[in-house]
Write an enzyme that holds these catalytic residues in place. Structure first.
Site, PDB file in Angstrom:
ATOM      1  N   SER A 150      19.172  55.660  50.089  1.00 46.08           N
ATOM      2  CA  SER A 150      20.180  55.899  49.061  1.00 46.08           C
ATOM      3  C   SER A 150      20.204  57.380  48.674  1.00 46.08           C
ATOM      4  O   SER A 150      21.266  57.961  48.469  1.00 46.08           O
ATOM      5  CB  SER A 150      19.907  55.035  47.834  1.00 46.08           C
ATOM      6  OG  SER A 150      18.597  55.252  47.366  1.00 46.08           O
TER       7      SER A 150
ATOM      8  N   ASP B 222      23.212  42.543  42.303  1.00 50.23           N
ATOM      9  CA  ASP B 222      23.238  41.661  41.119  1.00 50.23           C
ATOM     10  C   ASP B 222      21.878  41.453  40.482  1.00 50.23           C
ATOM     11  O   ASP B 222      21.711  41.490  39.274  1.00 50.23           O
ATOM     12  CB  ASP B 222      23.706  40.240  41.501  1.00 50.23           C
ATOM     13  CG  ASP B 222      25.132  40.220  41.968  1.00 50.23           C
ATOM     14  OD1 ASP B 222      25.794  41.256  41.867  1.00 50.23           O
ATOM     15  OD2 ASP B 222      25.562  39.148  42.443  1.00 50.23           O
ATOM     16  N   LYS B 223      20.930  41.188  41.366  1.00 55.41           N
ATOM     17  CA  LYS B 223      19.621  40.770  40.896  1.00 55.41           C
ATOM     18  C   LYS B 223      18.908  41.843  40.079  1.00 55.41           C
ATOM     19  O   LYS B 223      18.087  41.551  39.237  1.00 55.41           O
ATOM     20  CB  LYS B 223      18.773  40.454  42.120  1.00 55.41           C
ATOM     21  CG  LYS B 223      18.059  39.141  42.047  1.00 55.41           C
ATOM     22  CD  LYS B 223      17.173  39.021  43.245  1.00 55.41           C
ATOM     23  CE  LYS B 223      17.520  37.766  43.999  1.00 55.41           C
ATOM     24  NZ  LYS B 223      16.643  37.562  45.148  1.00 55.41           N
TER      25      LYS B 223
ATOM     26  N   HIS C  78      30.638  43.251  39.172  1.00 56.57           N
ATOM     27  CA  HIS C  78      30.509  41.799  39.158  1.00 56.57           C
ATOM     28  C   HIS C  78      30.007  41.433  37.761  1.00 56.57           C
ATOM     29  O   HIS C  78      29.199  42.149  37.183  1.00 56.57           O
ATOM     30  CB  HIS C  78      29.514  41.365  40.238  1.00 56.57           C
ATOM     31  CG  HIS C  78      29.356  39.875  40.370  1.00 56.57           C
ATOM     32  ND1 HIS C  78      30.400  38.997  40.200  1.00 56.57           N
ATOM     33  CD2 HIS C  78      28.284  39.119  40.674  1.00 56.57           C
ATOM     34  CE1 HIS C  78      29.964  37.754  40.385  1.00 56.57           C
ATOM     35  NE2 HIS C  78      28.680  37.800  40.676  1.00 56.57           N
TER      36      HIS C  78
ATOM     37  N   ASP D  79      34.498  33.492  41.235  1.00 55.76           N
ATOM     38  CA  ASP D  79      33.769  34.109  42.345  1.00 55.76           C
ATOM     39  C   ASP D  79      32.630  33.203  42.818  1.00 55.76           C
ATOM     40  O   ASP D  79      32.464  32.957  44.012  1.00 55.76           O
ATOM     41  CB  ASP D  79      33.209  35.461  41.870  1.00 55.76           C
ATOM     42  CG  ASP D  79      32.550  36.242  42.999  1.00 55.76           C
ATOM     43  OD1 ASP D  79      33.266  36.653  43.913  1.00 55.76           O
ATOM     44  OD2 ASP D  79      31.321  36.427  42.956  1.00 55.76           O
TER      45      ASP D  79
ATOM     46  N   GLU E  56      39.866  34.006  45.384  1.00 55.13           N
ATOM     47  CA  GLU E  56      38.482  33.578  45.626  1.00 55.13           C
ATOM     48  C   GLU E  56      38.393  32.465  46.660  1.00 55.13           C
ATOM     49  O   GLU E  56      37.301  32.046  47.014  1.00 55.13           O
ATOM     50  CB  GLU E  56      37.829  33.141  44.314  1.00 55.13           C
ATOM     51  CG  GLU E  56      37.805  34.223  43.241  1.00 55.13           C
ATOM     52  CD  GLU E  56      36.980  35.454  43.621  1.00 55.13           C
ATOM     53  OE1 GLU E  56      36.211  35.393  44.600  1.00 55.13           O
ATOM     54  OE2 GLU E  56      37.122  36.491  42.932  1.00 55.13           O
TER      55      GLU E  56
ATOM     56  N   GLU F 168      39.721  35.493  50.615  1.00 54.45           N
ATOM     57  CA  GLU F 168      38.436  36.010  51.098  1.00 54.45           C
ATOM     58  C   GLU F 168      37.899  35.302  52.331  1.00 54.45           C
ATOM     59  O   GLU F 168      36.992  35.801  52.987  1.00 54.45           O
ATOM     60  CB  GLU F 168      37.392  35.960  49.964  1.00 54.45           C
ATOM     61  CG  GLU F 168      37.693  37.016  48.911  1.00 54.45           C
ATOM     62  CD  GLU F 168      36.435  37.610  48.298  1.00 54.45           C
ATOM     63  OE1 GLU F 168      35.332  37.270  48.757  1.00 54.45           O
ATOM     64  OE2 GLU F 168      36.567  38.410  47.371  1.00 54.45           O
TER      65      GLU F 168
END
Lengths: 491, 493
Positions: B78, B108-109, B132, B217, B389, B393
């Protein structure tokens, strides 16, 4: 008598209901190496693709490898186009991608690509190195495919073909994008192949060629006509330019500044590798520049900075249209003022856009058209399509057209908005000599009223007359900046 | 932290679930002005982070990256991504206090950890952007009251976000403003400017809410997008092998078939996909997809119910706390399936052959898309959201299967989607076992039309066509696709 290597009878080809090749016959005997030349779009590529059994065709094409030879009994075709895929098997690339660095590599490396090719064709890896050296490619083994320029992709195609050493080798415009040293070395390598028993069919409009070429032909009236030498080059004529569409006269550029481009100690490097070193260069409004230098000297990178395609622009001290780059302007504000064509732009352009869409997309600097241009722009596009003689192809998809016609459409895209700065990076690749002369005349005409021009061409003879200054790069450094007119008068 | 959605009164639940407007291009005439001259600091520099940042900077905005000190010190990928593209990089302490907008593009986590680390450092009145809403809605993270909270979610992988931008276009994008955190009323203007900065405004922008985004989602990814594609692929492959079809052929048909089939779906909805079949095959595919819908409806409803009640996120977060025990076990299990382990054979399969020899997948896709759409709409989600959704997708996920099968799909999607996908797959396979017993190679593996004379009853065909075309997902789809003017066709076969 031995059977001919290639025997073609009654070969026919149509393009959009128009007969291109008609009952063509061609016999290639042992020991013959042919040069096929002539104007673009007359069926040369289709003819040789049929020999390589790559396209369906009407007529008989017989190949006989009847001589005992240690070379592989195959016909290998080196296309005038290259394609590659990413590691996931897709080829959804964009031309600026090689400047955007991303740690996770998306494509194979050159080295592993070549190893794979060698394994597939049972080639001896030891025979590869001399070819790499001859074409100056050794240092690129670790590079990934997406990082290569179009000239380097062309070399990679040629390296594979020469390494394979097939009994019949067909090369379609192999010199595109190669600098003069590479062209010379390629010709020497090809002569070596012929010595070893390979036979050549070469499509080219260049005056340089391998010395082993011993038969010449062109296509005329849909038939193959043998000539004594490259006859077409004698017949070049200066065609009067039909008047430019009138909208080119309505220029609305901002008042002139002291400089359009000003680079102060500009550097670009990838890791330890320096691609541009301390470039200082100033381009004033209305100047006409030639940008020159061998393959890999940094020309494309320099231009990518100007066209707002290179992220390292943000780490450098340079002014574009009077503003310091990275002071809050968007790349679209810059692109709006530039007409660009380059081999990479062509290579990665949306192949499923029609000629009309491609040309109109020049108003928006997009690859493909994403909106309705409205009445005025439609009219302008029609005028320009007529000017380029592309009326019959207006709704044809780009990938259905021969390279030269695609290139004309993209040249139309480049100039349609009548930009204040024209950046033409090898604009005439894929055009025949007649088209090249004609296009350069057009550029002379367009630039009469103060357009600024930067023109990349490997050959002095193929530059427009209006060129007055020259910058030459070598190994990322400025070698020469000079006034051509002065340079001439001094000698 | 309490599940945000569950703290709301019913009125407000319905209110937030029902937000969904397809925005007119005239809404974006202000360009990037709302963010011009502001300091944008992106947290995380993976595929989304890097590519969105490149676009925003190219649109004239001031972008820099902040990474954890450890990532900078050890020069992780990164860090390289950001510095090699000449972005300024700094630690949270160095850059967050200067930021007008902090853009959280971490997985997300990590959201809870990241947000609790950066929130105290953010300056008064700044903006926090998400892509999100899980952290806000399901984990119930409370954001400081002076901060504005927005969401900008491009509906494509990061590489596409960049590719479409430099081509002069963009990717469809969903935006939202969190009603609890819009103290200055600037949230929407900033979210719109952000869309212009990434090019999304050219490809269609959907104004949603954090709640609607999360609930739709989660539903889409668990059921049709990942869950059913996984179940359908594995069952189809196993059936072909059981019936003596060459395993290499079966593997190739399944791996690339979903992509080819759903490309038609992308271009022209279920109608276009079904129209690729012969009339006899279409009627058959219609009949079995009706049957599949009846069998699977209770499972789709259970997933939607668990998502709405917060039960799904509760058990998933339990698994997070448990070191991802279930997730890892299921992931390993997927890697061991016969489909995953059989390489695609070196056979040529023509584009039409994927339809003719894989009619079963066409039926699965129709059943799954319609069921997911219907279940979402029944639960109060707007048809536009439900369309995105489900149908929209599906081709994107199908592409990932074509690349490297299910393992690749599960690698690319979020952990949340992956967890939900396995949950669905575990329940769906037994549910379909009786159905699969009746399936033969005419539906999967061989050309359905072989040995049939192709005759159909006119009235049956008319009824079937009518049922397909008049479904709500087709009607809303036609409108939305028209707005996304220039969708690039992905080259198939």
């Amino acid at each position: 008598m031995k059977k001919p290597v290639v025997h073609i009878t009654n070969f026919n080809l149509k393009f959009q209901d128009k007969s291109v090749l008609k009952d063509l016959c061609w016999t290639i005997n042992i020991g013959e190496n042919w040069l096929l030349s002539g104007e673009s779009g007359n069926g040369k590529t289709s003819l040789v693709k049929a020999i390589a059994n790559l396209i369906p065709h009407y007529g008989t094409v017989k190949i006989n490898f009847n001589t005992p030879s240690h070379l592989p009994a195959v016909v290998h075709y080196v296309s005038n186009w290259y394609q590659f895929k990413d590691l996931e098997g897709q080829s959804n690339f964009y031309y600026q991608q090689r400047y955007n660095k991303q740690v996770a590599s998306t494509t194979n490396s050159v080295g592993s690509e070549l190893r794979h090719f060698g394994q597939q064709n049972h080639l001896n890896i030891d025979t590869l190195n001399p070819i790499l050296v001859a074409l100056g490619f050794e240092h690129l083994l670790a590079a990934t495919l997406i990082e290569l320029s179009s000239g380097e992709h062309k070399k990679l195609q040629l390296i594979k073909a020469i390494w394979l050493k097939p009994q019949l080798l067909i090369l379609d415009l192999p010199y595109n994008g190669l600098d003069s040293a590479s062209r010379r070395n390629l010709n020497l390598l090809l002569d070596d192949l012929v010595e070893d028993g390979t036979q050549l069919i070469l499509i080219s409009n260049e005056s340089e060629m391998p010395s082993s070429i011993n038969r010449f032909a062109k296509i005329e009236g849909g038939k193959l006509v043998e000539t004594a030498e490259m006859q077409h080059s004698i017949n070049l004529y200066t065609e009067a330019l039909i008047p430019l569409p009138s909208f080119f006269e309505e220029k609305q550029w901002p008042a002139s500044k002291s400089h359009l481009i000003k680079m102060i100690d500009v550097n670009v490097s990838y890791g330890d590798k320096k691609v541009l070193k301390n470039i200082n260069w100033e381009v004033k409004p209305g100047e006409k520049w030639a940008l020159q230098g061998p393959n890999g000297s940094g020309k494309s990178t320099l231009l990518s900075l100007i066209c707002a395609d290179h992220p390292q622009a943000f780490a450098n001290n340079f002014y574009l249209f009077g503003n310091l780059r990275g002071s809050g302007e968007s790349i679209w504000e810059i692109k709006e003022r530039i007409g660009l064509i380059s081999p990479e732009l062509h290579w990665y352009f949306d192949p499923t856009a029609t000629v009309w869409q491609s040309i109109v997309s020049g108003f928006y600097d997009s690859s493909g058209l994403f909106c309705d241009p409205g009445y005025t722009k439609r009219l302008q596009a029609d005028e320009l399509i007529h000017f380029f003689g592309l009326d019959d192809y207006k709704n044809t998809l780009m990938n259905q057209l021969p390279l030269g016609k695609q290139r004309l459409a993209l040249l139309g895209r480049t100039i349609i908005k009548n930009p204040e700065l024209l950046i033409l990076d090898e604009p005439c690749q894929g055009l025949d000599q007649q088209q090249t002369i004609h296009f350069n005349k057009l550029i002379d005409e367009l630039c009469k009223n103060g357009t600024t021009l930067i023109y990349v061409g490997h050959f002095e003879s193929q530059l427009p007359d209006c060129i007055e200054k020259r910058i030459v790069l070598e190994n990322g450094e400025v070698q020469v900046i000079e006034d051509i007119l002065e340079a001439v008068s001094h000698t | 932290m309490a599940n945000y959605f569950n703290t709301l009164p019913l009125r407000e639940k319905l209110n937030q679930l029902g937000v969904c407007d397809f925005m007119d291009s005239s809404e974006f005439l202000d360009g990037v002005n709302a963010l011009k001259g502001k300091k944008l600091v992106i947290v995380g520099c993976g595929a989304q982070g890097l590519n969105q940042g490149l676009n925003l900077r190219d649109s004239g905005l001031d972008v820099s990256y902040t990474l954890r000190a450890a990532a900078i010190e050890s020069k992780r990928d990164s860090w390289k991504n950001a510095t090699e593209n000449n972005f300024k990089v700094g630690t949270y302490e160095e850059l967050i206090p200067t930021a007008d907008v902090v853009i959280n593009l971490t997985p997300d986590k990590q959201h809870t950890a990241v947000v609790s680390a950066i929130m105290p450092l953010m300056k008064e009145g700044a903006t926090l952007s998400y892509s999100h809403g899980f952290n806000i809605v399901e984990e119930g993270t409370q954001i400081r009251k002076d901060l504005t909270v927005i969401m900008v979610a491009p509906k494509c992988p990061g590489s596409e976000v960049r590719a479409e931008y430099v081509r002069g276009f963009g990717v469809p994008t969903l935006i939202a403003v969190h009603p609890e955190n819009d103290p200055q009323g600037k949230g929407l203007a900033q979210a719109k400017a952000y869309c212009v900065g990434t090019g999304g405004h050219k490809a269609g922008v959907l104004k949603s809410s954090f709640v609607a985004e999360v609930k739709s989602d989660l539903m889409g990814e668990q059921t049709i997008l990942c869950g059913l594609l996984q179940t359908g692929s594995i069952l189809s492959f196993d059936k072909m092998v059981e019936k003596g079809i060459n395993a290499g052929y079966a593997s190739k048909l399944v791996q690339y078939g979903v992509e080819v089939i759903t490309e038609a779906l992308k271009q022209g909805g279920i109608t276009a996909m079904m129209d690729r079949l012969s009339n006899v095959a279409k009627i058959k595919a219609f009949e079995i997809s009706e049957e599949l819908k009846d069998i699977m409806r209770p499972l789709f409803q259970k997933h939607q119910d668990d998502i709405m009640s917060g039960e799904f996120s509760r058990i998933m977060m339990e698994d997070w706390a448990n070191g991802d025990k279930n997730l890892l076990a299921w992931r390993a299990e997927t890697g061991e399936t016969a489909f995953e382990k059989t390489p695609a054979g070196d056979v040529k399969i023509g584009e039409q052959e994927y339809f003719d020899n894989y009619t079963l997948m066409v039926a699965f896709v129709r059943a799954g898309v319609e069921l997911a759409f219907e279940t979402m709409v029944d639960a109060g989600i707007k048809p536009e959201s439900a369309y995105y959704e489900s149908l929209h997708e599906t081709p994107l996920i199908a592409n990932t299967i074509a690349r490297k099968k299910l393992f690749e799909m599960n690698r690319v999607i979020s952990d949340t989607a992956e967890y939900g996908c396995y949950l669905f797959d575990q329940a769906c396979k037994p549910l379909l076992s009786d159905f699969m017993k009746k399936v033969d190679t005419d539906l999967v593996g061989k050309n359905f039309n072989e040995g049939k004379d192709g005759a159909v009853d006119n009235r049956t065909l008319i009824e079937v066509n009518e049922a397909i075309r008049s479904h709500q997902v087709e009607q809303i789809g036609a409108t939305l696709r028209k707005a996304m003017t220039a969708m690039k066709a992905i080259k198939t076969a």
